[in-house]
Scaffold this motif. Structure first.
Motif, PDB file in Angstrom:
ATOM      1  N   ASP A 169     -11.354   2.626  13.933  1.00  0.00           N
ATOM      2  CA  ASP A 169     -11.477   4.074  14.109  1.00  0.00           C
ATOM      3  C   ASP A 169     -12.909   4.349  14.539  1.00  0.00           C
ATOM      4  N   PHE A 170     -13.207   4.002  15.801  1.00  0.00           N
ATOM      5  CA  PHE A 170     -14.583   4.018  16.276  1.00  0.00           C
ATOM      6  C   PHE A 170     -15.224   5.403  16.252  1.00  0.00           C
ATOM      7  N   TYR A 171     -14.484   6.414  16.659  1.00  0.00           N
ATOM      8  CA  TYR A 171     -15.097   7.744  16.710  1.00  0.00           C
ATOM      9  C   TYR A 171     -15.380   8.288  15.315  1.00  0.00           C
ATOM     10  N   GLU A 172     -14.465   8.041  14.382  1.00  0.00           N
ATOM     11  CA  GLU A 172     -14.724   8.451  13.001  1.00  0.00           C
ATOM     12  C   GLU A 172     -15.897   7.667  12.414  1.00  0.00           C
ATOM     13  N   ALA A 173     -15.969   6.393  12.728  1.00  0.00           N
ATOM     14  CA  ALA A 173     -17.087   5.578  12.250  1.00  0.00           C
ATOM     15  C   ALA A 173     -18.403   6.120  12.817  1.00  0.00           C
ATOM     16  N   MET A 174     -18.402   6.467  14.111  1.00  0.00           N
ATOM     17  CA  MET A 174     -19.628   7.012  14.716  1.00  0.00           C
ATOM     18  C   MET A 174     -20.042   8.311  14.041  1.00  0.00           C
ATOM     19  N   ASP A 175     -19.071   9.123  13.665  1.00  0.00           N
ATOM     20  CA  ASP A 175     -19.397  10.371  12.955  1.00  0.00           C
ATOM     21  C   ASP A 175     -20.122  10.063  11.643  1.00  0.00           C
ATOM     22  N   ASP A 176     -19.629   9.068  10.906  1.00  0.00           N
ATOM     23  CA  ASP A 176     -20.282   8.708   9.644  1.00  0.00           C
ATOM     24  C   ASP A 176     -21.668   8.114   9.881  1.00  0.00           C
ATOM     25  N   TYR A 177     -21.801   7.262  10.885  1.00  0.00           N
ATOM     26  CA  TYR A 177     -23.118   6.692  11.190  1.00  0.00           C
ATOM     27  C   TYR A 177     -24.094   7.794  11.579  1.00  0.00           C
ATOM     28  N   THR A 178     -23.617   8.750  12.371  1.00  0.00           N
ATOM     29  CA  THR A 178     -24.473   9.856  12.785  1.00  0.00           C
ATOM     30  C   THR A 178     -24.892  10.689  11.574  1.00  0.00           C
ATOM     31  N   SER A 179     -23.987  10.915  10.651  1.00  0.00           N
ATOM     32  CA  SER A 179     -24.343  11.643   9.423  1.00  0.00           C
ATOM     33  C   SER A 179     -25.415  10.891   8.649  1.00  0.00           C
ATOM     34  N   ALA A 180     -25.265   9.578   8.546  1.00  0.00           N
ATOM     35  CA  ALA A 180     -26.269   8.767   7.836  1.00  0.00           C
ATOM     36  C   ALA A 180     -27.629   8.879   8.517  1.00  0.00           C
ATOM     37  N   ILE A 181     -27.639   8.862   9.839  1.00  0.00           N
ATOM     38  CA  ILE A 181     -28.885   8.962  10.614  1.00  0.00           C
ATOM     39  C   ILE A 181     -29.516  10.344  10.432  1.00  0.00           C
ATOM     40  N   GLN A 182     -28.691  11.371  10.422  1.00  0.00           N
ATOM     41  CA  GLN A 182     -29.218  12.732  10.235  1.00  0.00           C
ATOM     42  C   GLN A 182     -29.844  12.889   8.853  1.00  0.00           C
ATOM     43  N   ILE A 183     -29.298  12.230   7.868  1.00  0.00           N
ATOM     44  CA  ILE A 183     -29.816  12.315   6.499  1.00  0.00           C
ATOM     45  C   ILE A 183     -31.109  11.516   6.361  1.00  0.00           C
ATOM     46  N   ASN A 184     -31.143  10.341   7.006  1.00  0.00           N
ATOM     47  CA  ASN A 184     -32.326   9.482   6.915  1.00  0.00           C
ATOM     48  C   ASN A 184     -32.581   8.856   8.281  1.00  0.00           C
ATOM     49  N   SER A 185     -33.450   9.486   9.053  1.00  0.00           N
ATOM     50  CA  SER A 185     -33.708   9.040  10.432  1.00  0.00           C
ATOM     51  C   SER A 185     -34.454   7.710  10.499  1.00  0.00           C
ATOM     52  N   GLN A 186     -34.934   7.207   9.361  1.00  0.00           N
ATOM     53  CA  GLN A 186     -35.644   5.925   9.332  1.00  0.00           C
ATOM     54  C   GLN A 186     -34.722   4.761   8.941  1.00  0.00           C
ATOM     55  N   PHE A 187     -33.456   5.025   8.735  1.00  0.00           N
ATOM     56  CA  PHE A 187     -32.472   4.031   8.290  1.00  0.00           C
ATOM     57  C   PHE A 187     -31.878   3.375   9.535  1.00  0.00           C
ATOM     58  N   GLU A 188     -32.357   2.169   9.848  1.00  0.00           N
ATOM     59  CA  GLU A 188     -31.984   1.554  11.121  1.00  0.00           C
ATOM     60  C   GLU A 188     -30.566   0.996  11.156  1.00  0.00           C
ATOM     61  N   VAL A 189     -29.971   0.702  10.018  1.00  0.00           N
ATOM     62  CA  VAL A 189     -28.646   0.069  10.003  1.00  0.00           C
ATOM     63  C   VAL A 189     -27.568   0.947  10.649  1.00  0.00           C
ATOM     64  N   PRO A 190     -27.451   2.230  10.293  1.00  0.00           N
ATOM     65  CA  PRO A 190     -26.422   3.028  10.974  1.00  0.00           C
ATOM     66  C   PRO A 190     -26.720   3.241  12.461  1.00  0.00           C
ATOM     67  N   LEU A 191     -27.990   3.247  12.835  1.00  0.00           N
ATOM     68  CA  LEU A 191     -28.332   3.316  14.263  1.00  0.00           C
ATOM     69  C   LEU A 191     -27.806   2.085  14.994  1.00  0.00           C
ATOM     70  N   TYR A 192     -28.028   0.928  14.397  1.00  0.00           N
ATOM     71  CA  TYR A 192     -27.543  -0.318  14.982  1.00  0.00           C
ATOM     72  C   TYR A 192     -26.009  -0.294  15.059  1.00  0.00           C
ATOM     73  N   ASN A 193     -25.369   0.104  13.962  1.00  0.00           N
ATOM     74  CA  ASN A 193     -23.906   0.133  13.932  1.00  0.00           C
ATOM     75  C   ASN A 193     -23.341   1.082  14.978  1.00  0.00           C
ATOM     76  N   ARG A 194     -23.974   2.254  15.113  1.00  0.00           N
ATOM     77  CA  ARG A 194     -23.510   3.204  16.122  1.00  0.00           C
ATOM     78  C   ARG A 194     -23.729   2.633  17.522  1.00  0.00           C
ATOM     79  N   GLY A 195     -24.841   1.945  17.716  1.00  0.00           N
ATOM     80  CA  GLY A 195     -25.104   1.305  19.000  1.00  0.00           C
ATOM     81  C   GLY A 195     -24.038   0.283  19.365  1.00  0.00           C
ATOM     82  N   LEU A 196     -23.574  -0.464  18.369  1.00  0.00           N
ATOM     83  CA  LEU A 196     -22.514  -1.440  18.632  1.00  0.00           C
ATOM     84  C   LEU A 196     -21.236  -0.767  19.117  1.00  0.00           C
ATOM     85  N   ILE A 197     -20.906   0.353  18.507  1.00  0.00           N
ATOM     86  CA  ILE A 197     -19.697   1.062  18.950  1.00  0.00           C
ATOM     87  C   ILE A 197     -19.903   1.621  20.355  1.00  0.00           C
TER      88      ILE A 197
END
Length: 141
Positions: A62-90
């Protein structure tokens, strides 16, 4: 943060680590809902919960739903590189090379030693160039 929220988060992590992904997703959702209503919620814990719930969604493709969650994580903590990486993979998997490149470059700004991000950026640039050479002119724009 309330002790009950920490207990919920730990349960979610335990289920995730045990590969009980459906249950982990339910508990992460419970934590996210509880945390967003709380005034003293720990932002990093919330970002981790969004990232991990995104991982569950990613695993079930469920790539688009996953991207929504990664984006939420990034919005909450812009220094958290893991969701940025995960979103980049998608973005990469969906062929959105410009967006993937942007995410991987941001990861490397935050953590220059992130080996997988370096490799993913390299592959993204190669594939984007190949797509451009084949006539898909929007690949590099």
């Amino acid at each position: 943060m309330e002790d009950s929220e920490l207990i919920i988060l730990q349960k979610a992590h335990n289920e995730f680590n045990s590969k009980n992904f459906k249950r982990a997703e339910e508990i992460y959702t419970q934590f996210i809902e509880s945390c967003t209503k709380s005034r003293d919620c720990n932002a990093l814990d919330l970002a981790i919960a969004y990232n991990n719930r995104g991982q569950v969604k990613y695993l079930r493709v469920d790539f688009y739903e996953a991207m929504d969650d990664y984006t939420s994580a990034i919005q909450i903590n812009s220094q958290f590189e893991v969701p940025l990486y995960n979103r980049g993979l998608i973005h990469y998997r969906l062929g959105f090379f410009k967006e993937a490149e942007r995410d991987f470059r941001r990861v490397l700004e935050l953590n220059p030693g992130f080996k997988d991000a370096k490799e993913s950026l390299s592959q993204t640039l190669l594939d984007s160039e190949e797509k451009w050479k084949r006539g898909y002119t929007d690949a590099r724009h």
